[in-house]
Design an enzyme around this catalytic site. Structure first.
Site, PDB file in Angstrom:
ATOM      1  N   LYS A  75       0.841  -1.337   0.272  1.00 16.06           N
ATOM      2  CA  LYS A  75      -0.176   0.147   0.005  1.00 16.06           C
ATOM      3  C   LYS A  75       0.834   1.134  -0.033  1.00 16.06           C
ATOM      4  CE  LYS A  75      -3.801  -1.396  -0.560  1.00 16.06           C
ATOM      5  NZ  LYS A  75      -4.808  -0.777  -1.638  1.00 16.06           N
TER       6      LYS A  75
HETATM    7  N1  PMP Z   1      -3.145  -7.681   1.712  1.00 13.82           N
HETATM    8  C1  PMP Z   1      -3.061  -6.750   2.600  1.00 13.82           C
HETATM    9  C2  PMP Z   1      -2.380  -6.890   3.994  1.00 13.82           C
HETATM   10  C3  PMP Z   1      -3.559  -5.444   2.387  1.00 13.82           C
HETATM   11  O1  PMP Z   1      -3.590  -4.642   3.458  1.00 13.82           O
HETATM   12  C4  PMP Z   1      -4.070  -5.227   0.998  1.00 13.82           C
HETATM   13  C5  PMP Z   1      -4.757  -3.941   0.854  1.00 13.82           C
HETATM   14  N2  PMP Z   1      -6.184  -3.787   1.177  1.00 13.82           N
HETATM   15  C6  PMP Z   1      -4.251  -6.196   0.028  1.00 13.82           C
HETATM   16  C7  PMP Z   1      -3.532  -7.500   0.540  1.00 13.82           C
HETATM   17  C8  PMP Z   1      -4.867  -6.173  -1.189  1.00 13.82           C
HETATM   18  O2  PMP Z   1      -4.399  -5.037  -2.096  1.00 13.82           O
HETATM   19  P1  PMP Z   1      -5.588  -4.379  -3.005  1.00 13.82           P
HETATM   20  O3  PMP Z   1      -6.161  -3.557  -2.114  1.00 13.82           O
HETATM   21  O4  PMP Z   1      -4.609  -3.644  -3.979  1.00 13.82           O
HETATM   22  O5  PMP Z   1      -6.429  -5.443  -3.576  1.00 13.82           O
END
Ligand code: PMP
Length: 362
Positions: A75
């Protein structure tokens, strides 16, 4: 006097006579960086060895280790990108409200740039994350995990209310903001293309907002039209297609960061070839395996992605490549799946007959 000489006898001996293997100092390509935000992106792609063997995966399996980002998560890339965009339109002393669980990257960028940062997050999120956010100077507002996304008391609802109440405030909305997938289209995917010596045949990533999988898939499909894109959604979440996959008795899952009860705007489900529904059991046991057997200090959703990858990559042959995204670090979950007590309380440590049938070591 007659102390064993083992610990001292090589002192003063030149390197060629020393019993130890001496390596030249590691070269670091970077010179001094202007601030820590420069250490976001360019994460390593690491070959998975032992887990591949256990699961009979013949292709090359690589982990994109996003916990190497400055804030410890995938992120960070989005936070950087959004601040870059926001900088051009906002006064530097802005209020920043953020309605996404993993706000550490945002709080980090806000700390470096001197912005006020308010993070609105569900109760479910770990104390580790809360403490890190506080240390970065973010103000935290907790909301009930059970609130549906459109309820006024949900993290989205509360962020919107605060946004109206606080003058000069701005929501960096990961669910709708195109800079979320674009950060992966321009960054993560380009890095993977540059890091692999040849085409990528499969990419596997968990879906929360869907920004990672959508941005990655679009760029990688442009470059490698035959690539198979696998998205991972926990059991209890509603993101997967076809719809029947989402049918279960529960809507609760322990894994953080993936899964939702609504489909975010930035999630482009058309670019996904296959959805894999992950269970908490395989998620956390695989996350522990990644640490124990590969030395990758990753978080829970990394386990979900790798659990999906070892099943889906069985279709690939020797010489083909599968890249798995490991989104964040174990630092965020020290009191959770790293703890045997936490795992036992949730019956996540015992082997099941289902595991045996599915050729999983749990
Ligand atoms: N794993 C974790 C620990 C996350 O914080 C996130 C973000 N929500 C994701 C996976 C998934 O990423 P995205 O939001 O880009 O789908």
């Amino acid at each position: 006097p007659n102390l064993p000489s083992r610990c001292t006898w090589h002192l003063g001996v030149s390197a060629d006579k020393s019993p130890h293997v001496h390596l030249p100092p590691r070269k670091r390509p970077e010179k001094v960086v202007p601030n820590i935000l420069n250490m976001i992106g360019n994460t390593p792609l690491v070959k998975i060895n032992n887990i591949s063997k256990t699961f009979g995966v013949k292709c090359e399996l690589y982990a994109k280790c996003e916990f190497f980002n400055a804030g410890g998560s995938v992120k960070d890339r989005i936070a950087l990108r959004e601040f870059f965009n926001a900088d051009t339109v906002l006064e530097p002393c802005m209020y920043c409200l953020y309605c996404i669980p993993a706000g550490i990257g945002l709080a980090l960028a806000a700390a470096v740039k001197g912005y006020r940062c308010i993070i609105v997050m569900p109760e479910k999120m770990s104390m580790e994350k809360v403490n890190i956010l506080r240390a970065l100077g973010a103000e935290i507002v907790r909301t009930p995990t059970s609130a549906s996304f459109d309820a006024p008391e949900s993290h989205i609802g509360v962020a919107q209310r605060l946004n109206q109440e606080i003058p000069n405030s701005h929501i960096l909305d990961q669910y709708r903001n195109p800079s979320n997938p674009i950060a992966h289209y321009d960054g993560t995917a380009e890095e993977i293309i540059a890091q692999c010596d040849g085409p990528v045949d499969m990419v596997v990533a968990g879906a929360g907002t869907g920004g990672t999988i959508s941005g990655l898939a679009r760029k990688l499909k442009e470059k490698y039209p035959n690539i198979k894109v696998v998205a991972v959604d926990p059991e209890g979440s509603d993101l997967a297609e076809p719809e029947e996959l989402n049918k279960t008795d529960t809507n609760f899952y322990e894994v953080e960061g993936i899964g939702y009860d609504f489909v975010p705007t930035v999630l482009d489900r058309q670019v996904v070839d296959k959805w894999y529904k992950s269970t908490d059991r395989e998620t956390f046991l695989m996350a522990r395996k990644l640490i124990r057997e590969e030395g990758l200090l990753c978080g829970g959703s990394s386990g979900s992605a790798m659990a999906a990858a070892v099943q889906c990559a069985k279709d690939l042959k020797e010489g083909q490549r599968c890249v798995v995204i490991l989104p964040d670090s174990i630092r965020n979950y020290m009191s959770k799946h790293l703890s045997d007590d936490w795992m036992s309380e949730r019956n996540l440590l015992e082997k099941t007959s289902e595991g045996a049938e599915m050729n999983k070591p749990w």
